[in-house]
Design a protein around this motif. Structure first.
Motif, PDB file in Angstrom:
ATOM      1  N   SER A 122      -5.238  -1.827  -3.409  1.00  0.00           N
ATOM      2  CA  SER A 122      -4.829  -2.000  -2.011  1.00  0.00           C
ATOM      3  C   SER A 122      -3.514  -2.770  -1.917  1.00  0.00           C
ATOM      4  O   SER A 122      -2.666  -2.452  -1.080  1.00  0.00           O
ATOM      5  N   ASP A 123      -3.323  -3.762  -2.791  1.00  0.00           N
ATOM      6  CA  ASP A 123      -2.046  -4.499  -2.800  1.00  0.00           C
ATOM      7  C   ASP A 123      -0.893  -3.562  -3.144  1.00  0.00           C
ATOM      8  O   ASP A 123       0.170  -3.604  -2.523  1.00  0.00           O
ATOM      9  N   TRP A 124      -1.112  -2.707  -4.134  1.00  0.00           N
ATOM     10  CA  TRP A 124      -0.065  -1.762  -4.533  1.00  0.00           C
ATOM     11  C   TRP A 124       0.254  -0.787  -3.395  1.00  0.00           C
ATOM     12  O   TRP A 124       1.418  -0.497  -3.119  1.00  0.00           O
ATOM     13  N   LEU A 125      -0.801  -0.277  -2.741  1.00  0.00           N
ATOM     14  CA  LEU A 125      -0.583   0.660  -1.640  1.00  0.00           C
ATOM     15  C   LEU A 125       0.210   0.018  -0.502  1.00  0.00           C
ATOM     16  O   LEU A 125       1.144   0.624   0.029  1.00  0.00           O
ATOM     17  N   TRP A 126      -0.165  -1.207  -0.110  1.00  0.00           N
ATOM     18  CA  TRP A 126       0.565  -1.885   0.960  1.00  0.00           C
ATOM     19  C   TRP A 126       2.019  -2.110   0.554  1.00  0.00           C
ATOM     20  O   TRP A 126       2.934  -1.871   1.333  1.00  0.00           O
ATOM     21  N   TRP A 127       2.216  -2.590  -0.681  1.00  0.00           N
ATOM     22  CA  TRP A 127       3.579  -2.909  -1.111  1.00  0.00           C
ATOM     23  C   TRP A 127       4.419  -1.655  -1.318  1.00  0.00           C
ATOM     24  O   TRP A 127       5.630  -1.681  -1.127  1.00  0.00           O
ATOM     25  N   SER A 128       3.785  -0.563  -1.676  1.00  0.00           N
ATOM     26  CA  SER A 128       4.527   0.682  -1.907  1.00  0.00           C
ATOM     27  C   SER A 128       4.813   1.442  -0.612  1.00  0.00           C
ATOM     28  O   SER A 128       5.902   1.989  -0.442  1.00  0.00           O
ATOM     29  N   CYS A 129       3.838   1.512   0.290  1.00  0.00           N
ATOM     30  CA  CYS A 129       3.971   2.327   1.493  1.00  0.00           C
ATOM     31  C   CYS A 129       4.560   1.570   2.685  1.00  0.00           C
ATOM     32  O   CYS A 129       5.287   2.159   3.483  1.00  0.00           O
ATOM     33  N   PHE A 130       4.232   0.292   2.810  1.00  0.00           N
ATOM     34  CA  PHE A 130       4.681  -0.498   3.956  1.00  0.00           C
ATOM     35  C   PHE A 130       5.192  -1.861   3.490  1.00  0.00           C
ATOM     36  O   PHE A 130       4.620  -2.901   3.835  1.00  0.00           O
ATOM     37  N   PRO A 131       6.249  -1.883   2.687  1.00  0.00           N
ATOM     38  CA  PRO A 131       6.682  -3.158   2.100  1.00  0.00           C
ATOM     39  C   PRO A 131       7.086  -4.200   3.137  1.00  0.00           C
ATOM     40  O   PRO A 131       6.760  -5.378   2.990  1.00  0.00           O
ATOM     41  N   SER A 132       7.770  -3.793   4.203  1.00  0.00           N
ATOM     42  CA  SER A 132       8.178  -4.771   5.224  1.00  0.00           C
ATOM     43  C   SER A 132       6.972  -5.348   5.942  1.00  0.00           C
ATOM     44  O   SER A 132       6.908  -6.557   6.185  1.00  0.00           O
ATOM     45  N   CYS A 133       6.005  -4.507   6.279  1.00  0.00           N
ATOM     46  CA  CYS A 133       4.791  -4.980   6.954  1.00  0.00           C
ATOM     47  C   CYS A 133       4.007  -5.932   6.046  1.00  0.00           C
ATOM     48  O   CYS A 133       3.528  -6.976   6.502  1.00  0.00           O
TER      49      CYS A 133
END
Length: 109
Positions: free
Chosen positions: A80-91
């Motif tokens: 989940s950390d990778w997905l957030w950082w990859s898909c929505f890095p600013s958020c």
């Protein structure tokens, strides 16, 4: 002989379960962080790295999000950390900075 049923935690302090102080979609809760994350992400990531007493030439990273989440017992996974950082890095970066600031205000950082 007793079987081992749990792994040792991070460091010697116990971690209490908590949750993120804000959702990743609450960018407008703090316009300063939102604007910095949108237009100057390297500055915001350097601020996050500094807050966490980490030295990172490229600022915040997925590893810092994972470290922070683990330190404060926030549920999640590496995936989940990778997905957030990859898909929505600013958020993800803005959420992390808002959470740090809120925990500082509560003297829980």
């Amino acid at each position: 002989m007793n079987p081992v049923v749990s792994q040792p935690g991070y460091g010697t302090r116990s971690v209490t379960l908590s949750d993120w102080q804000t959702s990743p979609w609450e960018c407008f809760d703090d316009m300063k962080i939102c604007l910095c994350g949108t237009f100057c992400p390297l500055i915001l990531s350097a601020m996050i790295a500094s807050d966490m007493d980490e030295f990172c030439l490229c600022g915040a990273s997925m590893a810092m999000r994972t470290l922070y989440r683990t330190r404060y017992g926030i549920p999640g996974s590496l995936c989940s950390d990778w997905l957030w950082w990859s898909c929505f890095p600013s958020c993800a970066m803005c959420q992390l900075k808002r959470d740090i600031d809120k925990r500082k205000a509560m003297n829980a950082f």
